[in-house]
Design a protein around this motif. Structure first.
Motif, PDB file in Angstrom:
ATOM      1  N   LYS A  80      -5.508  -4.250   4.796  1.00  0.00           N
ATOM      2  CA  LYS A  80      -5.804  -2.850   5.316  1.00  0.00           C
ATOM      3  C   LYS A  80      -6.466  -2.684   6.807  1.00  0.00           C
ATOM      4  O   LYS A  80      -6.012  -2.041   7.539  1.00  0.00           O
ATOM      5  CB  LYS A  80      -6.390  -1.881   4.427  1.00  0.00           C
ATOM      6  CG  LYS A  80      -5.766  -0.450   4.471  1.00  0.00           C
ATOM      7  CD  LYS A  80      -6.133   0.332   3.022  1.00  0.00           C
ATOM      8  CE  LYS A  80      -5.427   1.857   3.335  1.00  0.00           C
ATOM      9  NZ  LYS A  80      -5.558   2.862   2.343  1.00  0.00           N
ATOM     10  N   ILE A 132     -12.577   1.728   6.255  1.00  0.00           N
ATOM     11  CA  ILE A 132     -11.527   2.298   6.994  1.00  0.00           C
ATOM     12  C   ILE A 132     -11.715   3.654   7.960  1.00  0.00           C
ATOM     13  O   ILE A 132     -11.232   4.033   8.701  1.00  0.00           O
ATOM     14  CB  ILE A 132     -10.402   2.312   5.714  1.00  0.00           C
ATOM     15  CG1 ILE A 132      -9.999   1.264   5.017  1.00  0.00           C
ATOM     16  CG2 ILE A 132      -9.332   3.156   6.282  1.00  0.00           C
ATOM     17  CD1 ILE A 132      -9.683   0.283   6.041  1.00  0.00           C
ATOM     18  N   SER A 164      -5.757  -3.880  -5.927  1.00  0.00           N
ATOM     19  CA  SER A 164      -6.722  -4.875  -5.772  1.00  0.00           C
ATOM     20  C   SER A 164      -7.126  -5.782  -6.693  1.00  0.00           C
ATOM     21  O   SER A 164      -8.002  -6.572  -6.774  1.00  0.00           O
ATOM     22  CB  SER A 164      -8.280  -3.915  -5.574  1.00  0.00           C
ATOM     23  OG  SER A 164      -8.741  -3.439  -6.744  1.00  0.00           O
ATOM     24  N   LYS A 202     -14.346  -4.253  -2.754  1.00  0.00           N
ATOM     25  CA  LYS A 202     -14.018  -3.908  -1.410  1.00  0.00           C
ATOM     26  C   LYS A 202     -14.934  -2.685  -0.889  1.00  0.00           C
ATOM     27  O   LYS A 202     -15.045  -1.940  -1.921  1.00  0.00           O
ATOM     28  CB  LYS A 202     -12.513  -3.660  -1.096  1.00  0.00           C
ATOM     29  CG  LYS A 202     -11.793  -4.937  -1.508  1.00  0.00           C
ATOM     30  CD  LYS A 202     -10.336  -4.223  -1.384  1.00  0.00           C
ATOM     31  CE  LYS A 202      -9.284  -5.391  -1.674  1.00  0.00           C
ATOM     32  NZ  LYS A 202      -7.812  -4.541  -1.910  1.00  0.00           N
ATOM     33  N   ASP A 203     -15.533  -2.726   0.256  1.00  0.00           N
ATOM     34  CA  ASP A 203     -16.245  -1.419   0.607  1.00  0.00           C
ATOM     35  C   ASP A 203     -15.002  -0.710   1.517  1.00  0.00           C
ATOM     36  O   ASP A 203     -14.787  -1.236   2.611  1.00  0.00           O
ATOM     37  CB  ASP A 203     -17.442  -2.190   1.761  1.00  0.00           C
ATOM     38  CG  ASP A 203     -17.989  -1.046   2.527  1.00  0.00           C
ATOM     39  OD1 ASP A 203     -17.583   0.229   2.049  1.00  0.00           O
ATOM     40  OD2 ASP A 203     -19.284  -1.052   2.749  1.00  0.00           O
ATOM     41  N   LEU A 204     -14.532   0.271   1.049  1.00  0.00           N
ATOM     42  CA  LEU A 204     -13.613   1.049   1.595  1.00  0.00           C
ATOM     43  C   LEU A 204     -14.051   2.161   2.849  1.00  0.00           C
ATOM     44  O   LEU A 204     -13.359   2.587   3.548  1.00  0.00           O
ATOM     45  CB  LEU A 204     -12.844   1.812   0.684  1.00  0.00           C
ATOM     46  CG  LEU A 204     -11.861   0.944  -0.470  1.00  0.00           C
ATOM     47  CD1 LEU A 204     -11.362   1.896  -1.496  1.00  0.00           C
ATOM     48  CD2 LEU A 204     -11.012   0.221   0.040  1.00  0.00           C
ATOM     49  N   TYR A 216       0.749  -1.181   0.127  1.00  0.00           N
ATOM     50  CA  TYR A 216      -0.160  -0.134   0.045  1.00  0.00           C
ATOM     51  C   TYR A 216       0.944   1.409   0.010  1.00  0.00           C
ATOM     52  O   TYR A 216       0.328   2.425   0.271  1.00  0.00           O
ATOM     53  CB  TYR A 216      -0.913  -0.072   1.110  1.00  0.00           C
ATOM     54  CG  TYR A 216      -1.996  -0.936   1.195  1.00  0.00           C
ATOM     55  CD1 TYR A 216      -3.241  -0.633   0.534  1.00  0.00           C
ATOM     56  CD2 TYR A 216      -2.058  -2.282   1.611  1.00  0.00           C
ATOM     57  CE1 TYR A 216      -4.243  -1.521   0.096  1.00  0.00           C
ATOM     58  CE2 TYR A 216      -3.038  -3.053   1.490  1.00  0.00           C
ATOM     59  CZ  TYR A 216      -4.195  -2.590   0.844  1.00  0.00           C
ATOM     60  OH  TYR A 216      -5.264  -3.883   0.443  1.00  0.00           O
ATOM     61  N   PRO A 236     -11.426  -4.746   2.597  1.00  0.00           N
ATOM     62  CA  PRO A 236      -9.698  -4.653   2.099  1.00  0.00           C
ATOM     63  C   PRO A 236      -9.189  -5.157   3.568  1.00  0.00           C
ATOM     64  O   PRO A 236      -8.591  -4.383   4.138  1.00  0.00           O
ATOM     65  CB  PRO A 236      -9.305  -3.074   2.022  1.00  0.00           C
ATOM     66  CG  PRO A 236     -10.634  -2.330   2.915  1.00  0.00           C
ATOM     67  CD  PRO A 236     -11.911  -3.169   2.906  1.00  0.00           C
ATOM     68  N   VAL A 291      -5.722   2.178  -7.581  1.00  0.00           N
ATOM     69  CA  VAL A 291      -6.533   1.260  -6.731  1.00  0.00           C
ATOM     70  C   VAL A 291      -6.604  -0.116  -7.529  1.00  0.00           C
ATOM     71  O   VAL A 291      -6.705  -1.253  -6.875  1.00  0.00           O
ATOM     72  CB  VAL A 291      -7.738   1.793  -6.511  1.00  0.00           C
ATOM     73  CG1 VAL A 291      -8.759   0.641  -5.823  1.00  0.00           C
ATOM     74  CG2 VAL A 291      -7.697   3.049  -5.757  1.00  0.00           C
TER      75      VAL A 291
END
Length: 460
Positions: free
Chosen positions: A345, A269, A257, A264-266, A247, A342, A253
């Motif tokens: 992360k 974060i 990915s 992914k549902d970011l 990262y 993710p 992105v």
């Protein structure tokens, strides 16, 4: 460009295989290789869809070319049926792969110099041998499982398993005096929940084994610190882990990915950024785990009962028949539910306190590489061995106990969460292990050196 090796990478068609082999491909690109990443059409379409169909961004100007070949099954076939899927792959894909390699040469002038085949796709090493190109094996699971596979004849001779691969009695055994004890209850091919499939999976493993000798290199997603005994037992096996997504780069992105089967549902974060340090229970069960309604309800109520913030991944995609309603009494105010996260992360986020996991090997490596203690909830195949290793050998996690109905109750979930989060020794062991694992990736680290050796061989 003729001195740049072109490596054809062939993962088995599942998220837990595609992910580490994509990260390996990205490492090889950093060292100057070109990659032809070959998946089944079914998986290829998922990978492209998860990136919002930005296929052009991926394959144009990138040194990773995504290519697909059909697995031979119809669009509505059940690809969770192991026997049907791999029978179809064996009957259809070898000829198509050979044709693809030939077309790349004739149409695009691309000469494949090496095939890196997943353990479950070792038939491709026969093709490599036949057409005179290099071959390497990639084992995406724990090295201990390959040691187990290589010991099948002895396990039968010693009466630990029968000729169909099934345990003769419940007991522990050792592959060598220094090897950690293994339990017949965690022999991975016997942990398939489709009736009658264990024998088919065992026969498939036996079918794969002779192909291994065609590979000049055996690479494995592990480290010397994690599995010294297994790596001593199989000196040909080189650890190149942990394979972690980078990262730090400025790449898009899409690149980061690449190889994910779901979008992914970011937003999780940003949510984690609002939570106190080491407070959040992260709950994710990979790409294959299915719960029945009762167990799903107990899990929801158990998370609520902890009275702690939680981030819970609940898949809701079209090929997931796990669309369960949350119980009416579940408020979920202290938690966040996402369809896919993710994960690496998330696990590296300072707000994470522990990881409720199915213990797939990728999730295990990602959790260990971030120093996060585990609560182990295995579902299928190798996950039972991984759980035993996390809890009994590494001592960085606890398992759940089920009641007389085979259910893990909401009280049990709360109890084990409390135990893990109050165990400072476990957290300290997890942090020490994290440092050891990450040292492998530094210049001069064992995994880094092994990858260098492999790349020098590719370039010879």
């Amino acid at each position: 460009m003729s001195d740049v090796p072109t490596v054809l990478v062939l993962p088995a068609p599942a998220q837990g295989h595609v992910n580490p082999m994509m990260i390996l491909s990205q490492r090889l690109v950093e060292y100057g290789c070109n990659i032809i990443f070959v998946t089944t059409e079914f998986i290829h379409n998922k990978v492209i869809t998860s990136m919002g169909n930005q296929e052009a961004d991926v394959t144009t100007g990138s040194r990773i070319k995504l290519v697909s070949i059909p697995d031979g099954l119809g669009p509505d076939a059940d690809r969770n049926n192991f026997r049907e899927l791999f029978d179809s792959i064996l009957n259809n894909m070898p000829a198509k792969l050979e044709k693809l390699i030939e077309e790349l040469r004739l149409k695009d002038g691309v000469i494949v110099s090496c095939i890196v085949a997943d353990f479950s796709m070792t038939w491709a090493l026969e093709i490599a041998s036949k057409i005179g190109i290099k071959g390497a094996l990639f084992h995406p699971f724990a090295a201990s499982l390959l040691a187990l596979n290589c010991s099948i004849p002895r396990l039968i001779d010693d009466g630990i398993i029968d000729s169909n691969g099934l345990p003769m009695t419940r007991k522990t055994f050792q592959l060598s005096p220094s090897f950690p004890a293994m339990d017949t209850d965690s022999i991975w091919w016997a942990k398939i929940f489709v009736p009658g499939s264990a024998n088919e999976v065992f026969n498939f493993v036996v079918h794969c084994m002779p192909h291994l000798e065609l590979a000049e290199w055996w690479l494995c997603h592990t480290t010397t610190d994690l599995e010294p005994e297994a790596l001593s037992y199989l000196p040909k096996l080189l650890p190149i882990g942990p394979l972690l997504r980078s990262y730090d780069h400025d790449e898009g992105v899409t690149e980061r990915s690449l190889g994910q089967l779901w979008k992914k549902d970011l937003s999780c974060i940003n949510w984690l950024d609002q939570q106190p340090h080491a407070s959040v229970i992260y709950v994710a069960f990979g790409s294959t785990t299915l719960f029945d309604n009762k167990q799903f309800t107990e899990l929801a109520l158990g998370l609520e009962l902890t009275n702690r913030p939680f981030l819970w991944v609940v898949r809701q995609d079209s090929d997931c028949n796990n669309k369960m309603p949350l119980p009416n009494e579940f408020k979920g105010n202290q938690g966040k539910i996402v369809k896919w996260a993710p994960q690496q992360k998330v696990l590296s986020h300072p707000a994470i306190a522990c990881f409720v996991s199915h213990c797939g090997w990728n999730s295990t490596i990602e959790g260990l590489s971030n120093g996060v203690p585990f609560l182990c909830w295995p579902y299928i195949v190798d996950q039972f061995f991984d759980k035993q290793y996390i809890c009994d050998v590494l001592k960085v996690g606890l398992g759940f106990d089920s009641d007389e109905n085979g259910l893990i109750s909401h009280e049990e979930i709360k109890d084990k969460v409390d135990k893990v989060l109050s165990d400072e020794n476990m957290r300290s062991r997890a942090h020490v292990l994290k440092e050891k694992l990450l040292n492998n990736l530094k210049d001069g680290g064992t995994s880094s050196e092994n990858l260098n050796k492999f790349i020098n061989w590719l370039k010879e």
